[in-house]
Design a protein around this motif. Structure first.
Motif, mmCIF file in Angstrom:
data_model
loop_
_atom_site.group_PDB
_atom_site.id
_atom_site.type_symbol
_atom_site.label_atom_id
_atom_site.label_comp_id
_atom_site.label_asym_id
_atom_site.label_seq_id
_atom_site.Cartn_x
_atom_site.Cartn_y
_atom_site.Cartn_z
ATOM 1 N N LYS A 59 0.871 -1.261 -0.060
ATOM 2 C CA LYS A 59 0.157 0.044 -0.009
ATOM 3 C C LYS A 59 0.901 1.209 -0.125
ATOM 4 C CE LYS A 59 -3.735 -2.076 2.638
ATOM 5 N NZ LYS A 59 -4.279 -2.068 4.066
ATOM 6 N N GLY A 60 0.461 2.313 -0.597
ATOM 7 C CA GLY A 60 1.026 3.571 -0.651
ATOM 8 C C GLY A 60 0.882 4.433 0.516
ATOM 9 N N LYS A 61 1.083 3.914 1.630
ATOM 10 C CA LYS A 61 1.026 4.528 2.919
ATOM 11 C C LYS A 61 1.723 3.930 4.042
ATOM 12 C CE LYS A 61 -3.106 2.388 4.825
ATOM 13 N NZ LYS A 61 -4.595 2.519 5.360
ATOM 14 N N ALA A 62 2.075 4.437 5.062
ATOM 15 C CA ALA A 62 2.887 4.115 6.137
ATOM 16 C C ALA A 62 2.148 2.953 6.950
ATOM 17 C CB ALA A 62 3.435 5.084 7.195
ATOM 18 N N HIS A 63 3.211 2.000 7.426
ATOM 19 C CA HIS A 63 2.697 0.882 8.310
ATOM 20 C C HIS A 63 2.623 1.041 9.814
ATOM 21 C CE1 HIS A 63 2.347 -2.927 9.930
ATOM 22 N NE2 HIS A 63 1.763 -3.533 9.022
ATOM 23 N N SER A 64 1.783 0.788 10.555
ATOM 24 C CA SER A 64 1.733 1.167 12.127
ATOM 25 C C SER A 64 3.073 0.463 12.679
ATOM 26 C CB SER A 64 0.476 0.994 12.641
ATOM 27 O OG SER A 64 0.059 -0.533 12.722
ATOM 28 N N ASP A 65 3.519 -0.630 12.375
ATOM 29 C CA ASP A 65 4.548 -1.267 13.027
ATOM 30 C C ASP A 65 5.552 -2.040 11.947
ATOM 31 O OD1 ASP A 65 5.867 -2.185 15.313
ATOM 32 O OD2 ASP A 65 4.606 -3.862 15.444
ATOM 33 N N PRO A 66 6.126 -1.398 11.417
ATOM 34 C CA PRO A 66 7.172 -2.091 10.512
ATOM 35 C C PRO A 66 7.962 -2.830 11.115
ATOM 36 C CG PRO A 66 7.486 0.225 10.198
ATOM 37 C CD PRO A 66 6.494 0.028 10.982
ATOM 38 N N ALA A 67 8.608 -3.973 10.720
ATOM 39 C CA ALA A 67 9.885 -4.579 11.019
ATOM 40 C C ALA A 67 11.129 -3.774 10.982
ATOM 41 C CB ALA A 67 10.007 -6.085 10.361
ATOM 42 N N PHE A 68 10.946 -3.250 9.665
ATOM 43 C CA PHE A 68 12.218 -2.245 9.549
ATOM 44 C C PHE A 68 11.648 -1.340 8.466
ATOM 45 C CE2 PHE A 68 12.841 -5.517 6.208
ATOM 46 C CZ PHE A 68 13.021 -4.879 5.096
ATOM 47 N N THR A 69 12.335 -0.095 8.646
ATOM 48 C CA THR A 69 12.171 1.118 7.544
ATOM 49 C C THR A 69 13.509 1.432 6.958
ATOM 50 O OG1 THR A 69 10.273 1.679 8.921
ATOM 51 C CG2 THR A 69 11.124 3.428 7.312
ATOM 52 N N ILE A 70 13.375 1.675 5.463
ATOM 53 C CA ILE A 70 14.569 2.147 5.101
ATOM 54 C C ILE A 70 14.208 3.713 4.662
ATOM 55 C CG2 ILE A 70 15.943 1.973 3.054
ATOM 56 C CD1 ILE A 70 15.659 -1.160 3.151
ATOM 57 N N SER A 71 14.954 4.777 5.063
ATOM 58 C CA SER A 71 14.536 5.908 4.523
ATOM 59 C C SER A 71 15.671 6.553 3.753
ATOM 60 C CB SER A 71 14.242 6.785 5.944
ATOM 61 O OG SER A 71 13.130 6.554 6.738
ATOM 62 N N PHE A 72 15.126 7.166 2.585
ATOM 63 C CA PHE A 72 16.032 7.630 1.668
ATOM 64 C C PHE A 72 16.230 9.217 1.890
ATOM 65 C CE2 PHE A 72 15.011 3.802 -0.372
ATOM 66 C CZ PHE A 72 16.290 3.324 -0.649
ATOM 67 N N LYS A 73 17.433 9.980 1.763
ATOM 68 C CA LYS A 73 17.463 11.350 2.109
ATOM 69 C C LYS A 73 16.338 11.950 1.554
ATOM 70 C CE LYS A 73 20.803 13.836 0.071
ATOM 71 N NZ LYS A 73 21.815 14.317 -0.148
ATOM 72 N N ASP A 74 15.960 11.691 0.027
ATOM 73 C CA ASP A 74 14.985 12.380 -0.577
ATOM 74 C C ASP A 74 14.840 11.491 -1.726
ATOM 75 O OD1 ASP A 74 16.848 12.756 -2.637
ATOM 76 O OD2 ASP A 74 17.544 14.695 -1.678
ATOM 77 N N ALA A 75 13.781 11.831 -2.684
ATOM 78 C CA ALA A 75 13.185 11.125 -3.639
ATOM 79 C C ALA A 75 14.396 10.666 -4.744
ATOM 80 C CB ALA A 75 11.928 11.490 -4.194
ATOM 81 N N GLN A 76 14.929 11.937 -4.967
ATOM 82 C CA GLN A 76 16.125 11.694 -6.185
ATOM 83 C C GLN A 76 17.201 10.889 -5.621
ATOM 84 O OE1 GLN A 76 17.504 15.571 -7.302
ATOM 85 N NE2 GLN A 76 18.917 14.685 -8.731
ATOM 86 N N THR A 77 17.385 10.888 -4.484
ATOM 87 C CA THR A 77 18.480 10.068 -3.761
ATOM 88 C C THR A 77 17.994 8.524 -3.714
ATOM 89 O OG1 THR A 77 19.366 11.938 -2.567
ATOM 90 C CG2 THR A 77 20.079 9.645 -1.811
ATOM 91 N N GLY A 78 16.614 8.186 -3.561
ATOM 92 C CA GLY A 78 16.419 6.971 -3.433
ATOM 93 C C GLY A 78 16.229 6.363 -4.912
#
Length: 120
Positions: A59-78
């Motif tokens: 789904k295109g939304k945040a999960h309430s309790d993910p096992a892990f999250t990978i966050s990129f500095k910004d969309a271009q970097t990702g």
């Protein structure tokens, strides 16, 4: 931002297809029951992936309790890191603080391991 969101959506489709058609990929999903997410640091682009019963939903939304999250500095970097042909792009992104990981690192390693099955 749009291209990064499309890439995350496309990744979900690749995972769903691999879960249906690739026995080795399905084997990697076996026994996994978790959610994880990929996002930009600001959370403006986020996609959750739920692995359960050897299937993947997304789904295109945040999960309430993910096992892990990978966050990129910004969309271009990702976009740049995720589409790089350089095998070390991800690790370099972590070292250069362009990628932040929260949660279970063993699950992140699992995700890195399954990515070889996700060729378009």
């Amino acid at each position: 931002m749009f291209k990064f969101r499309m890439l995350l959506w496309f990744l979900s489709k690749l995972m769903q297809k691999a879960a249906k058609k690739n026995p080795k990929f399905r084997e990697q999903l076996s026994g996994q029951d978790m959610a994880f997410q990929l996002q930009t640091e600001d959370g403006k682009a986020v996609r959750q992936f739920v692995v359960k019963d050897e299937k993947v939903s997304s789904k295109g939304k945040a999960h309430s309790d993910p096992a892990f999250t990978i966050s990129f500095k910004d969309a271009q970097t990702g976009l740049k890191i995720m589409t790089s042909k350089d095998r070390n792009a991800f690790m370099r992104g972590i070292q250069e603080k362009d990628i932040k990981i929260d949660g279970d690192l063993s699950k992140v390693m699992w995700f890195q391991g399954i990515s070889k099955y996700l060729k378009p």
